[in-house]
Motif scaffolding. Structure first.
Motif, PDB file in Angstrom:
ATOM      1  N   VAL A   1       0.934  -0.988   0.242  1.00  0.00           N
ATOM      2  CA  VAL A   1      -0.327   0.360  -0.511  1.00  0.00           C
ATOM      3  C   VAL A   1       1.102   1.608  -0.105  1.00  0.00           C
ATOM      4  O   VAL A   1       0.702   1.958  -0.649  1.00  0.00           O
ATOM      5  CB  VAL A   1      -0.740   0.098   0.495  1.00  0.00           C
ATOM      6  N   ILE A   2       1.757   1.182   0.720  1.00  0.00           N
ATOM      7  CA  ILE A   2       3.047   2.521   0.847  1.00  0.00           C
ATOM      8  C   ILE A   2       4.000   2.571  -0.382  1.00  0.00           C
ATOM      9  O   ILE A   2       3.362   3.535  -1.202  1.00  0.00           O
ATOM     10  CB  ILE A   2       4.066   2.324   2.298  1.00  0.00           C
ATOM     11  N   GLN A   3       4.659   1.601  -1.058  1.00  0.00           N
ATOM     12  CA  GLN A   3       4.421   1.719  -2.320  1.00  0.00           C
ATOM     13  C   GLN A   3       3.460   2.138  -3.418  1.00  0.00           C
ATOM     14  O   GLN A   3       3.809   3.234  -4.063  1.00  0.00           O
ATOM     15  CB  GLN A   3       4.800   0.532  -2.974  1.00  0.00           C
ATOM     16  N   LEU A   4       2.917   1.705  -3.523  1.00  0.00           N
ATOM     17  CA  LEU A   4       1.480   1.731  -4.238  1.00  0.00           C
ATOM     18  C   LEU A   4       1.312   3.026  -4.209  1.00  0.00           C
ATOM     19  O   LEU A   4       0.579   4.258  -5.030  1.00  0.00           O
ATOM     20  CB  LEU A   4       0.098   1.364  -4.224  1.00  0.00           C
ATOM     21  N   SER A   5       1.135   3.748  -2.870  1.00  0.00           N
ATOM     22  CA  SER A   5       0.759   5.721  -2.472  1.00  0.00           C
ATOM     23  C   SER A   5       1.564   6.573  -3.312  1.00  0.00           C
ATOM     24  O   SER A   5       0.997   7.598  -3.598  1.00  0.00           O
ATOM     25  CB  SER A   5       0.205   4.965  -0.887  1.00  0.00           C
ATOM     26  N   GLN A   6       2.771   6.183  -3.227  1.00  0.00           N
ATOM     27  CA  GLN A   6       3.978   7.233  -3.941  1.00  0.00           C
ATOM     28  C   GLN A   6       3.732   7.326  -5.341  1.00  0.00           C
ATOM     29  O   GLN A   6       3.369   8.436  -5.464  1.00  0.00           O
ATOM     30  CB  GLN A   6       4.958   6.256  -3.714  1.00  0.00           C
ATOM     31  N   THR A   7       2.959   6.197  -6.361  1.00  0.00           N
ATOM     32  CA  THR A   7       2.601   6.451  -7.442  1.00  0.00           C
ATOM     33  C   THR A   7       1.062   6.363  -7.927  1.00  0.00           C
ATOM     34  O   THR A   7       1.109   7.964  -8.897  1.00  0.00           O
ATOM     35  CB  THR A   7       2.838   5.097  -8.299  1.00  0.00           C
ATOM     36  N   TYR A   8       0.138   6.647  -7.586  1.00  0.00           N
ATOM     37  CA  TYR A   8      -1.540   6.295  -7.406  1.00  0.00           C
ATOM     38  C   TYR A   8      -1.851   7.407  -6.376  1.00  0.00           C
ATOM     39  O   TYR A   8      -1.695   7.459  -5.626  1.00  0.00           O
ATOM     40  CB  TYR A   8      -1.888   5.259  -7.055  1.00  0.00           C
TER      41      TYR A   8
END
Length: 114
Positions: free
Chosen positions: A93-100
């Protein structure tokens, strides 16, 4: 260092994953803040809002970050099941939140939107 994530009042206050300087819980700021105030605060601080409130998801779909939104759509599950779910998916979730700009976390999947 300023917090990066704003945890909405409808999510657990005492949660080990969110117990560090990167997170601020709404209860630490203003218990009864309106969604518009939360949005403005998170926008001005360039934060990601973590919530169960679909109003934030709807708003980000027609907006440009900040803020970004992490929206839990898990229904009524036990606190233990919720904690287990977050423990399993939080790094992703944290990784995705940087892009999306929007992530929607379900019991069995994560959807991400730009």
């Amino acid at each position: 260092m300023s917090p990066k994530y704003f945890v909405d009042v409808n999510l657990p206050y005492y949660f080990s994953i969110w117990n560090n300087p990167d997170y601020v819980h709404q209860l630490d700021i203003e218990r009864t803040a309106k969604d518009s105030n939360i949005w403005s605060y998170a926008k001005s601080e360039e934060m990601t809002i973590i919530t169960k409130d679909s109003d934030f998801s709807n708003r980000i779909l027609v907006s440009t970050p900040p803020p970004r939104i992490i929206h839990f759509r898990t229904g009524n599950i036990s606190m233990k099941a919720f904690h287990t779910l977050i423990s399993e998916v939080w790094n992703e979730v944290i990784q995705l939140s940087q892009t999306y700009k929007l992530e929607v976390i379900f019991n069995d999947k994560i959807e991400a939107f730009n």
